[in-house]
Design an enzyme around this catalytic site. Structure first.
Site, PDB file in Angstrom:
ATOM      1  N   THR A 136      44.870  25.528  92.449  1.00  0.00           N
ATOM      2  CA  THR A 136      43.224  25.725  92.751  1.00  0.00           C
ATOM      3  C   THR A 136      43.374  26.636  93.924  1.00  0.00           C
ATOM      4  O   THR A 136      43.886  26.485  94.829  1.00  0.00           O
ATOM      5  CB  THR A 136      42.527  24.520  93.027  1.00  0.00           C
ATOM      6  OG1 THR A 136      42.558  23.571  91.861  1.00  0.00           O
ATOM      7  CG2 THR A 136      41.105  24.917  93.599  1.00  0.00           C
ATOM      8  N   PHE A 156      41.226  28.081  97.057  1.00  0.00           N
ATOM      9  CA  PHE A 156      39.979  27.772  97.855  1.00  0.00           C
ATOM     10  C   PHE A 156      39.717  28.929  98.697  1.00  0.00           C
ATOM     11  O   PHE A 156      40.568  29.881  99.175  1.00  0.00           O
ATOM     12  CB  PHE A 156      40.315  26.407  98.690  1.00  0.00           C
ATOM     13  CG  PHE A 156      40.605  25.322  98.003  1.00  0.00           C
ATOM     14  CD1 PHE A 156      39.678  24.443  97.825  1.00  0.00           C
ATOM     15  CD2 PHE A 156      41.759  25.015  97.321  1.00  0.00           C
ATOM     16  CE1 PHE A 156      39.638  23.122  97.238  1.00  0.00           C
ATOM     17  CE2 PHE A 156      41.784  23.647  96.431  1.00  0.00           C
ATOM     18  CZ  PHE A 156      40.918  22.871  96.640  1.00  0.00           C
TER      19      PHE A 156
END
Length: 378
Positions: free
Chosen positions: A280, A282
Protein backbone atom coordinates in the site's frame (compact mmCIF):
# COMPACT_ATOMS: atom_id res chain seq x y z
CA UNK A 1 -4.87 2.04 -65.48
CA UNK A 2 -1.78 0.60 -63.78
CA UNK A 3 -0.15 3.02 -61.36
CA UNK A 4 3.63 3.23 -61.27
CA UNK A 5 4.33 2.68 -57.54
CA UNK A 6 7.85 4.01 -57.73
CA UNK A 7 6.70 7.21 -59.43
CA UNK A 8 3.91 7.67 -56.88
CA UNK A 9 6.31 7.23 -53.98
CA UNK A 10 8.68 9.78 -55.49
CA UNK A 11 5.79 12.26 -55.73
CA UNK A 12 4.88 11.65 -52.08
CA UNK A 13 8.52 12.16 -51.08
CA UNK A 14 8.59 15.51 -52.87
CA UNK A 15 5.30 16.59 -51.33
CA UNK A 16 6.41 15.51 -47.85
CA UNK A 17 9.66 17.42 -48.24
CA UNK A 18 7.71 20.54 -49.14
CA UNK A 19 5.30 20.01 -46.22
CA UNK A 20 8.31 19.74 -43.89
CA UNK A 21 9.81 22.96 -45.28
CA UNK A 22 6.51 24.79 -44.83
CA UNK A 23 6.09 23.38 -41.34
CA UNK A 24 9.49 24.70 -40.30
CA UNK A 25 8.66 28.06 -41.84
CA UNK A 26 5.43 28.11 -39.84
CA UNK A 27 7.32 27.34 -36.62
CA UNK A 28 9.67 30.27 -37.28
CA UNK A 29 6.64 32.54 -37.51
CA UNK A 30 5.30 30.96 -34.30
CA UNK A 31 8.57 32.06 -32.67
CA UNK A 32 7.81 35.66 -33.73
CA UNK A 33 4.34 35.30 -32.22
CA UNK A 34 5.86 34.06 -28.97
CA UNK A 35 8.18 37.08 -28.84
CA UNK A 36 5.22 39.42 -29.37
CA UNK A 37 3.15 37.72 -26.67
CA UNK A 38 6.09 37.85 -24.27
CA UNK A 39 6.39 41.63 -24.79
CA UNK A 40 2.64 42.33 -24.46
CA UNK A 41 1.78 39.81 -21.72
CA UNK A 42 -0.79 38.02 -23.86
CA UNK A 43 -1.69 34.40 -23.32
CA UNK A 44 -0.28 31.84 -25.73
CA UNK A 45 -3.56 29.94 -26.03
CA UNK A 46 -6.37 31.82 -27.80
CA UNK A 47 -9.27 29.34 -28.19
CA UNK A 48 -11.51 31.76 -30.12
CA UNK A 49 -8.80 32.46 -32.68
CA UNK A 50 -8.06 28.73 -32.96
CA UNK A 51 -11.71 27.79 -33.58
CA UNK A 52 -12.13 30.56 -36.16
CA UNK A 53 -9.01 29.43 -38.01
CA UNK A 54 -10.07 25.76 -37.99
CA UNK A 55 -13.40 26.72 -39.48
CA UNK A 56 -11.63 28.60 -42.26
CA UNK A 57 -9.22 25.73 -42.94
CA UNK A 58 -12.13 23.27 -43.21
CA UNK A 59 -13.61 25.42 -45.96
CA UNK A 60 -10.48 24.92 -48.07
CA UNK A 61 -11.03 21.15 -48.26
CA UNK A 62 -12.92 19.61 -51.19
CA UNK A 63 -14.65 16.67 -49.46
CA UNK A 64 -16.37 16.07 -46.15
CA UNK A 65 -13.73 13.49 -45.19
CA UNK A 66 -10.92 15.94 -45.92
CA UNK A 67 -12.66 18.67 -43.91
CA UNK A 68 -12.43 16.50 -40.81
CA UNK A 69 -8.91 15.38 -41.66
CA UNK A 70 -7.68 18.95 -42.21
CA UNK A 71 -9.17 20.05 -38.88
CA UNK A 72 -7.48 17.14 -37.10
CA UNK A 73 -4.15 17.87 -38.82
CA UNK A 74 -4.16 21.56 -37.90
CA UNK A 75 -5.27 20.88 -34.32
CA UNK A 76 -2.04 18.92 -33.97
CA UNK A 77 0.04 21.60 -35.67
CA UNK A 78 -1.45 24.31 -33.44
CA UNK A 79 -0.84 22.21 -30.35
CA UNK A 80 2.80 21.67 -31.35
CA UNK A 81 3.12 25.39 -32.08
CA UNK A 82 1.86 26.32 -28.61
CA UNK A 83 4.32 23.98 -26.96
CA UNK A 84 7.14 25.45 -29.05
CA UNK A 85 6.10 28.95 -28.00
CA UNK A 86 6.16 27.95 -24.32
CA UNK A 87 9.66 26.56 -24.76
CA UNK A 88 10.65 29.84 -26.39
CA UNK A 89 9.13 31.84 -23.53
CA UNK A 90 11.45 29.90 -21.21
CA UNK A 91 11.43 29.76 -17.37
CA UNK A 92 8.79 31.84 -15.71
CA UNK A 93 6.07 31.00 -18.22
CA UNK A 94 4.14 29.25 -15.45
CA UNK A 95 3.56 30.53 -11.93
CA UNK A 96 4.05 27.65 -9.49
CA UNK A 97 3.22 28.65 -5.88
CA UNK A 98 5.52 26.09 -4.26
CA UNK A 99 8.67 26.57 -2.19
CA UNK A 100 11.61 24.18 -2.30
CA UNK A 101 12.93 22.98 1.08
CA UNK A 102 15.91 20.83 2.02
CA UNK A 103 13.89 18.73 4.48
CA UNK A 104 10.48 18.59 6.13
CA UNK A 105 10.25 20.54 9.38
CA UNK A 106 9.78 17.85 12.05
CA UNK A 107 10.52 17.67 15.80
CA UNK A 108 9.00 16.18 18.95
CA UNK A 109 6.25 18.81 19.01
CA UNK A 110 5.25 18.24 15.38
CA UNK A 111 1.66 17.03 15.29
CA UNK A 112 1.04 14.20 12.82
CA UNK A 113 -2.41 12.68 12.30
CA UNK A 114 -2.92 9.23 10.78
CA UNK A 115 -5.97 7.36 9.54
CA UNK A 116 -7.50 4.58 11.66
CA UNK A 117 -6.97 3.28 15.18
CA UNK A 118 -3.72 2.34 16.89
CA UNK A 119 -2.23 -0.65 15.12
CA UNK A 120 -3.41 0.57 11.67
CA UNK A 121 -1.15 0.26 8.66
CA UNK A 122 -1.35 4.07 8.42
CA UNK A 123 0.23 4.28 11.88
CA UNK A 124 2.94 1.88 10.72
CA UNK A 125 3.60 4.06 7.67
CA UNK A 126 3.77 7.15 9.88
CA UNK A 127 6.25 5.58 12.32
CA UNK A 128 8.43 4.22 9.52
CA UNK A 129 8.55 7.63 7.81
CA UNK A 130 8.74 10.04 10.78
CA UNK A 131 9.97 7.81 13.62
CA UNK A 132 8.43 8.03 17.08
CA UNK A 133 9.85 11.44 18.07
CA UNK A 134 6.67 13.27 17.07
CA UNK A 135 3.26 14.08 18.57
CA UNK A 136 1.00 11.55 16.87
CA UNK A 137 -2.76 11.13 17.03
CA UNK A 138 -5.44 9.47 14.93
CA UNK A 139 -8.72 10.18 13.16
CA UNK A 140 -11.09 7.46 12.02
CA UNK A 141 -12.17 8.81 8.62
CA UNK A 142 -10.21 10.03 5.59
CA UNK A 143 -12.11 13.31 5.63
CA UNK A 144 -11.27 13.95 9.29
CA UNK A 145 -7.57 13.36 8.66
CA UNK A 146 -7.47 15.70 5.67
CA UNK A 147 -9.56 18.41 7.34
CA UNK A 148 -7.35 18.22 10.43
CA UNK A 149 -4.33 18.97 8.26
CA UNK A 150 -6.13 21.60 6.16
CA UNK A 151 -7.18 23.63 9.21
CA UNK A 152 -3.73 23.44 10.81
CA UNK A 153 -4.55 21.20 13.78
CA UNK A 154 -1.84 18.85 12.48
CA UNK A 155 1.24 19.77 10.46
CA UNK A 156 1.22 16.48 8.55
CA UNK A 157 -1.23 13.68 7.84
CA UNK A 158 -0.84 10.09 6.67
CA UNK A 159 -3.46 8.37 4.50
CA UNK A 160 -3.42 5.42 2.08
CA UNK A 161 -3.96 6.19 -1.60
CA UNK A 162 -3.22 3.02 -3.57
CA UNK A 163 -2.84 -0.73 -3.12
CA UNK A 164 -1.13 -3.11 -5.54
CA UNK A 165 -3.94 -5.66 -5.23
CA UNK A 166 -7.06 -3.50 -5.23
CA UNK A 167 -6.00 -0.28 -6.90
CA UNK A 168 -6.60 3.34 -5.98
CA UNK A 169 -8.59 4.59 -3.00
CA UNK A 170 -10.82 6.98 -4.92
CA UNK A 171 -12.18 8.86 -1.90
CA UNK A 172 -8.70 10.24 -1.26
CA UNK A 173 -8.46 11.74 -4.75
CA UNK A 174 -11.71 13.66 -4.32
CA UNK A 175 -10.64 14.98 -0.91
CA UNK A 176 -7.25 16.13 -2.24
CA UNK A 177 -9.00 18.43 -4.70
CA UNK A 178 -11.63 19.56 -2.23
CA UNK A 179 -9.09 20.84 0.32
CA UNK A 180 -6.08 23.14 0.05
CA UNK A 181 -3.42 20.59 0.96
CA UNK A 182 -0.23 19.30 -0.64
CA UNK A 183 1.37 15.88 -1.00
CA UNK A 184 4.90 16.32 0.37
CA UNK A 185 6.05 12.68 0.53
CA UNK A 186 5.01 9.08 0.02
CA UNK A 187 5.83 5.85 1.82
CA UNK A 188 5.16 2.26 0.77
CA UNK A 189 4.27 -0.46 3.29
CA UNK A 190 4.08 -4.19 2.64
CA UNK A 191 0.64 -5.17 3.88
CA UNK A 192 0.24 -8.56 5.51
CA UNK A 193 -3.43 -8.96 6.39
CA UNK A 194 -4.26 -11.40 9.19
CA UNK A 195 -7.48 -12.93 10.51
CA UNK A 196 -7.94 -11.88 14.14
CA UNK A 197 -10.36 -13.23 16.73
CA UNK A 198 -11.02 -13.10 20.45
CA UNK A 199 -8.95 -15.23 22.80
CA UNK A 200 -9.74 -18.92 22.33
CA UNK A 201 -11.50 -18.53 18.98
CA UNK A 202 -10.66 -20.72 15.97
CA UNK A 203 -11.13 -20.09 12.26
CA UNK A 204 -14.09 -22.49 12.27
CA UNK A 205 -15.89 -20.25 14.80
CA UNK A 206 -15.79 -17.13 12.63
CA UNK A 207 -19.02 -16.37 10.77
CA UNK A 208 -18.61 -12.64 10.18
CA UNK A 209 -15.45 -10.60 9.70
CA UNK A 210 -15.07 -6.83 9.87
CA UNK A 211 -12.54 -4.74 7.98
CA UNK A 212 -12.02 -1.71 5.78
CA UNK A 213 -13.38 -2.34 2.23
CA UNK A 214 -9.80 -2.55 0.95
CA UNK A 215 -8.96 -5.23 3.52
CA UNK A 216 -12.02 -7.25 2.53
CA UNK A 217 -11.14 -7.01 -1.16
CA UNK A 218 -7.54 -8.05 -0.54
CA UNK A 219 -8.73 -11.16 1.32
CA UNK A 220 -11.87 -12.02 -0.67
CA UNK A 221 -10.71 -15.52 -1.81
CA UNK A 222 -9.90 -16.49 1.79
CA UNK A 223 -13.33 -15.38 3.01
CA UNK A 224 -15.05 -17.26 0.20
CA UNK A 225 -13.05 -20.41 0.88
CA UNK A 226 -14.06 -20.40 4.58
CA UNK A 227 -17.66 -19.24 3.97
CA UNK A 228 -17.16 -16.10 6.09
CA UNK A 229 -19.27 -13.00 5.50
CA UNK A 230 -17.31 -9.78 5.12
CA UNK A 231 -18.72 -6.61 6.67
CA UNK A 232 -17.28 -3.19 5.83
CA UNK A 233 -15.89 -1.10 8.66
CA UNK A 234 -14.17 2.29 8.86
CA UNK A 235 -10.64 0.89 9.19
CA UNK A 236 -8.80 -2.40 9.71
CA UNK A 237 -7.54 -1.46 13.18
CA UNK A 238 -10.97 -0.06 14.05
CA UNK A 239 -12.45 -3.44 13.14
CA UNK A 240 -9.96 -5.14 15.47
CA UNK A 241 -10.97 -2.79 18.27
CA UNK A 242 -14.67 -3.55 17.65
CA UNK A 243 -14.10 -7.32 17.82
CA UNK A 244 -12.07 -6.97 21.02
CA UNK A 245 -14.83 -4.93 22.66
CA UNK A 246 -17.66 -7.27 21.58
CA UNK A 247 -15.90 -10.48 22.74
CA UNK A 248 -17.98 -12.56 20.29
CA UNK A 249 -16.19 -15.73 19.11
CA UNK A 250 -18.15 -15.71 15.83
CA UNK A 251 -16.80 -12.26 14.91
CA UNK A 252 -13.36 -11.69 13.45
CA UNK A 253 -11.36 -8.84 11.97
CA UNK A 254 -8.98 -8.50 9.06
CA UNK A 255 -6.11 -6.32 10.25
CA UNK A 256 -2.39 -6.36 11.05
CA UNK A 257 -0.74 -8.63 13.60
CA UNK A 258 0.26 -5.42 15.37
CA UNK A 259 -3.43 -4.58 15.80
CA UNK A 260 -3.86 -7.98 17.48
CA UNK A 261 -1.17 -7.03 20.01
CA UNK A 262 -2.69 -3.59 20.62
CA UNK A 263 -6.23 -4.89 21.25
CA UNK A 264 -5.44 -8.27 22.85
CA UNK A 265 -6.70 -10.53 20.05
CA UNK A 266 -5.46 -13.87 18.77
CA UNK A 267 -3.97 -14.17 15.29
CA UNK A 268 -6.00 -17.02 13.78
CA UNK A 269 -4.10 -16.98 10.48
CA UNK A 270 -1.44 -14.71 9.04
CA UNK A 271 -1.02 -13.52 5.45
CA UNK A 272 -4.55 -14.17 4.22
CA UNK A 273 -4.37 -11.58 1.41
CA UNK A 274 -4.56 -13.31 -1.96
CA UNK A 275 -1.45 -11.61 -3.35
CA UNK A 276 1.85 -12.14 -1.58
CA UNK A 277 3.20 -8.92 -3.06
CA UNK A 278 0.57 -6.76 -1.39
CA UNK A 279 1.82 -3.19 -0.93
CA UNK A 280 0.00 0.00 0.00
CA UNK A 281 1.23 3.44 -0.96
CA UNK A 282 0.67 6.09 1.69
CA UNK A 283 0.95 9.82 1.13
CA UNK A 284 2.18 12.42 3.60
CA UNK A 285 0.10 15.59 3.31
CA UNK A 286 0.57 19.14 4.59
CA UNK A 287 -1.18 22.50 4.30
CA UNK A 288 2.15 24.04 3.29
CA UNK A 289 3.00 24.33 -0.41
CA UNK A 290 6.52 22.92 -0.22
CA UNK A 291 8.53 20.27 -2.03
CA UNK A 292 11.85 18.60 -1.27
CA UNK A 293 14.80 19.41 -3.51
CA UNK A 294 15.12 15.71 -4.48
CA UNK A 295 11.43 15.38 -5.42
CA UNK A 296 10.98 13.37 -8.61
CA UNK A 297 7.23 12.77 -8.93
CA UNK A 298 4.50 15.34 -9.56
CA UNK A 299 0.78 14.73 -8.98
CA UNK A 300 -1.65 16.92 -10.91
CA UNK A 301 -5.46 17.07 -11.11
CA UNK A 302 -7.24 18.75 -14.00
CA UNK A 303 -10.50 19.04 -15.90
CA UNK A 304 -10.91 19.61 -19.62
CA UNK A 305 -13.75 20.87 -21.75
CA UNK A 306 -16.01 18.20 -23.22
CA UNK A 307 -14.77 18.71 -26.79
CA UNK A 308 -12.91 16.46 -29.26
CA UNK A 309 -9.18 16.18 -28.63
CA UNK A 310 -9.24 18.01 -25.28
CA UNK A 311 -7.69 15.18 -23.26
CA UNK A 312 -5.22 14.36 -26.03
CA UNK A 313 -4.00 17.96 -26.14
CA UNK A 314 -3.45 17.93 -22.37
CA UNK A 315 -1.53 14.67 -22.40
CA UNK A 316 0.51 15.77 -25.41
CA UNK A 317 2.08 18.43 -23.17
CA UNK A 318 3.96 15.69 -21.37
CA UNK A 319 5.19 14.10 -24.59
CA UNK A 320 6.50 17.30 -26.13
CA UNK A 321 8.27 18.21 -22.89
CA UNK A 322 9.72 14.69 -22.54
CA UNK A 323 7.93 14.00 -19.26
CA UNK A 324 7.08 10.41 -18.40
CA UNK A 325 3.48 9.87 -17.30
CA UNK A 326 3.41 7.02 -14.75
CA UNK A 327 -0.27 6.97 -13.73
CA UNK A 328 -3.65 8.31 -14.81
CA UNK A 329 -6.99 8.09 -13.01
CA UNK A 330 -10.38 9.61 -13.74
CA UNK A 331 -13.16 10.53 -11.32
CA UNK A 332 -16.67 11.73 -12.21
CA UNK A 333 -17.42 15.38 -11.51
CA UNK A 334 -20.21 15.75 -8.97
CA UNK A 335 -23.33 17.28 -10.45
CA UNK A 336 -22.08 17.00 -14.05
CA UNK A 337 -23.24 14.19 -16.31
CA UNK A 338 -20.46 12.23 -18.03
CA UNK A 339 -17.77 14.77 -17.16
CA UNK A 340 -14.58 13.78 -15.38
CA UNK A 341 -11.61 15.03 -13.44
CA UNK A 342 -8.27 13.45 -14.28
CA UNK A 343 -5.41 12.69 -11.90
CA UNK A 344 -1.94 12.07 -13.31
CA UNK A 345 1.45 11.26 -11.83
CA UNK A 346 4.52 12.44 -13.73
CA UNK A 347 8.24 12.11 -13.33
CA UNK A 348 9.85 15.47 -12.70
CA UNK A 349 10.73 18.33 -10.37
CA UNK A 350 9.00 21.71 -10.25
CA UNK A 351 12.35 23.44 -10.78
CA UNK A 352 12.84 21.85 -14.21
CA UNK A 353 12.12 24.07 -17.23
CA UNK A 354 10.32 21.23 -19.03
CA UNK A 355 7.91 20.96 -16.10
CA UNK A 356 7.34 24.72 -16.09
CA UNK A 357 6.63 24.65 -19.81
CA UNK A 358 4.20 21.73 -19.51
CA UNK A 359 2.33 23.32 -16.59
CA UNK A 360 2.12 26.65 -18.41
CA UNK A 361 0.37 25.00 -21.35
CA UNK A 362 -1.86 22.95 -19.09
CA UNK A 363 -2.95 26.02 -17.10
CA UNK A 364 -4.27 27.64 -20.27
CA UNK A 365 -5.86 24.51 -21.75
CA UNK A 366 -7.51 23.09 -18.62
CA UNK A 367 -10.86 24.12 -17.19
CA UNK A 368 -9.32 23.66 -13.74
CA UNK A 369 -5.84 22.55 -12.78
CA UNK A 370 -4.28 21.84 -9.40
CA UNK A 371 -0.75 20.68 -8.65
CA UNK A 372 -1.32 18.26 -5.78
CA UNK A 373 2.35 17.97 -4.90
CA UNK A 374 5.93 17.25 -5.88
CA UNK A 375 7.57 14.53 -3.80
CA UNK A 376 10.22 11.85 -3.84
CA UNK A 377 9.46 8.27 -4.82
CA UNK A 378 12.03 5.59 -4.02
Amino acid sequence: MVVDLKESREKIDRIDKEITRLFEERMEVANDVAAYKRSTGKKVYDPEREQQKLKTLRSYASTEFNETAVEDLFRQIMSISRKYQYQTLGPGAATIPFEQVDHLDVDEDTRVVYFGERGAFSEQAMLEYFGDKITAFNKTTFRDVIETVANGEAKYGVVPIENTSTGSITDIYDLLVEHDITIVAEHVVKVEQALLGVKGAAIEDIKEVYSHPQGLLQCAPFLEEHDIQGIEYASTAGAAKKVAEEKDKTHGAIASTRAAEVFGLDVLQESINYQSTNFTRFIIISNQKVFLKDANKISVAFEVKHVPGALYNMLANFYYNEMNLTKIESRPLHGKKWEYRFFVDLEGNLNESSVENALATMHECASNLKVLGNFETK
